[in-house]
Design an enzyme around this catalytic site. Structure first.
Site, PDB file in Angstrom:
ATOM      1  N   GLU A  95      -2.399  19.809   3.447  1.00 13.49           N
ATOM      2  CA  GLU A  95      -1.225  20.206   2.667  1.00 13.49           C
ATOM      3  C   GLU A  95      -0.954  19.218   1.526  1.00 13.49           C
ATOM      4  O   GLU A  95      -0.887  19.590   0.355  1.00 13.49           O
ATOM      5  CB  GLU A  95      -0.023  20.274   3.610  1.00 13.49           C
ATOM      6  CG  GLU A  95       1.298  20.570   2.933  1.00 13.49           C
ATOM      7  CD  GLU A  95       2.471  20.468   3.895  1.00 13.49           C
ATOM      8  OE1 GLU A  95       3.531  21.016   3.565  1.00 13.49           O
ATOM      9  OE2 GLU A  95       2.339  19.833   4.962  1.00 13.49           O
ATOM     10  N   HIS A  96      -0.732  17.956   1.872  1.00 12.20           N
ATOM     11  CA  HIS A  96      -0.488  16.909   0.872  1.00 12.20           C
ATOM     12  C   HIS A  96      -1.714  16.008   0.794  1.00 12.20           C
ATOM     13  O   HIS A  96      -2.213  15.552   1.826  1.00 12.20           O
ATOM     14  CB  HIS A  96       0.703  16.027   1.260  1.00 12.20           C
ATOM     15  CG  HIS A  96       1.959  16.777   1.573  1.00 12.20           C
ATOM     16  ND1 HIS A  96       2.416  16.973   2.864  1.00 12.20           N
ATOM     17  CD2 HIS A  96       2.858  17.376   0.759  1.00 12.20           C
ATOM     18  CE1 HIS A  96       3.544  17.651   2.831  1.00 12.20           C
ATOM     19  NE2 HIS A  96       3.832  17.920   1.566  1.00 12.20           N
TER      20      HIS A  96
END
Length: 427
Positions: free
Chosen positions: A318-319
């Site tokens: 995600e990040h």
């Protein structure tokens, strides 16, 4: 060849936990389908000890809450929302309606039409995620959604004032103090007191994420999202203190939040482990962050920048923070991620709270096929066609009829042949 210096839980263990959550969510949604408000109230009492006369806040309640918000908090929220609005407006400008004449008299086009109604979930509990109001409600309004409703749970029996202010300031048309599966199903299914919506969005815990998955199809969703994931890509120039801070800073989201380090330097990996151990002794949220790191943390040692890229794309987190000497290499070449954070001057917290990009992002490998929530998620790109020439209709009809017959679609072919007979050469 990539080497694991630390591995998290095995996929089999994670699946077993996911299966338990799925069964609970399935039965809860059915209760709400069968009983409506009665089930919603029972679940709210059970999980949040919350049973007000009305779950929806009245205008006077909202005004009373706003009156008690400190001015600095209002300014901080306004700063964040201005950044998010500005970026969303620029994204919207990039989405153009088109119309083209592909051949004389044949006009094709598409239009971007906002979804009519959206339900936004703003998580609460231990962390009142004020920023999720900006990310969902505000972005939907920029897209042009007519009706946006928002749900957030109470915190220790109290209304989360700052979150309510953020939802109101972002443009929510209805605000409900309601959490968990009951909020997601209430918005999607509808009850006696909640009119259903066409789409539900927003982050949440494992139960909220699973509710979205099971409700998908009945309503639209933004994306499938699970526990927060954070990957740091580092080399010999990176700072172990920064790596540890940024991994633990996201690990505090929950005990199942994966954190990973990919690095070309064994020394940096070893020093980062020492830093993590040191910081966990003083971090106020170490009770959560320590579990997420112990159970879901990974450290992968790679030979070079190219192998780091390949491993990062495989994880599809995600990040993704790039703390290497050449972060633009990953911007130019990486394909699977929710959001990139390039260089030591930025970090995931900036994206989560204030800088302007959206923090609702794909997890569990979904970054391989989708990006995160943005203004375009609230728009339907729909097509249309128009033929202004009888001659052209007959011309296309001849091709269409033959292709329909090739597939044994007699009725389809007749639609085309009718036009050929009606508009074709009458001589």
């Amino acid at each position: 060849m990539a080497t694991y210096l630390k591995k998290g839980k095995m996929p089999e263990e994670i699946k077993e936990s996911d299966d338990k959550v799925s069964k609970i969510v399935q039965s809860t949604i059915k209760d709400i389908e069968d009983e409506g408000d009665k089930a919603v109230r029972r679940l709210s009492e059970q999980f949040d000890d919350w049973s007000p006369e009305n779950f929806q806040l009245s205008q006077s309640q909202i005004e009373d809450i706003i009156a008690e918000i400190p001015e600095q908090t209002k300014k901080d929220i306004e700063f964040a929302q201005n950044n998010i609005r500005q970026f969303a407006e620029e994204q919207l400008k990039s989405m153009k309606d088109i119309e083209v004449e592909t051949m004389p008299g044949v006009i094709l086009g598409h239009k971007n039409i906002p979804v009519n109604s959206v339900g936004c979930y703003i998580p609460g509990g231990r962390y009142p995620m004020v920023a999720s109001a900006h990310m969902s409600v505000l972005t939907a309004k920029v897209a042009g959604v007519k009706r946006v409703i928002a749900c957030t749970p109470p915190i220790n029996g109290e209304i989360p004032a700052a979150t309510v202010y953020a939802m109101h300031k972002a443009g929510a048309d209805e605000i409900y103090i309601l959490g968990g599966i009951q909020a997601m199903a209430g918005m999607a299914v509808g009850t006696e007191s909640i009119d259903s919506v066409d789409m539900i969005v927003g982050p949440g815990n494992a139960f909220v994420a699973e509710a979205k998955r099971q409700l998908y199809g009945r309503v639209g969703i933004d994306l499938f999202a699970g526990p927060t994931e954070t990957l740091v890509v580092a080399d010999e120039t990176s700072e172990p203190e920064m790596i540890a801070t940024d991994l633990l800073g996201q690990g505090e989201h929950g005990p199942t939040s994966p954190g990973a380090l990919i690095t070309t330097s064994k020394e940096i990996a070893e020093e980062t482990v020492k830093e993590i151990e040191r910081q966990l002794k003083v971090l106020p949220t170490a009770d959560v962050a320590s579990v997420s790191w112990e159970d879901y943390g990974q450290i992968i040692l790679v030979e070079n920048e190219q192998e780091a890229l390949e491993e990062a794309d495989r994880l599809a987190f995600e990040h993704v923070e790039i703390l290497t000497k050449n972060p633009d290499f990953f911007l130019e070449n990486m394909t699977n991620y929710g959001c990139l954070f390039l260089g030591p001057e930025t970090n995931v917290a900036y994206g989560d709270k204030v800088i302007g990009t959206n923090h609702t992002l794909p997890t569990k490998g979904a970054a391989k096929y989708t990006g995160g929530l943005w203004v375009g998620k609230f728009l339907k790109t729909v097509t249309y066609q128009k033929i202004t020439s009888e001659e052209q209709s007959a011309y296309i009809g001849e091709y269409a009829a033959r292709l329909c017959q090739l597939e044994n679609f007699a009725g389809h072919a007749e639609q085309a042949l009718l036009r050929v007979r009606k508009y074709g050469d009458k001589e």
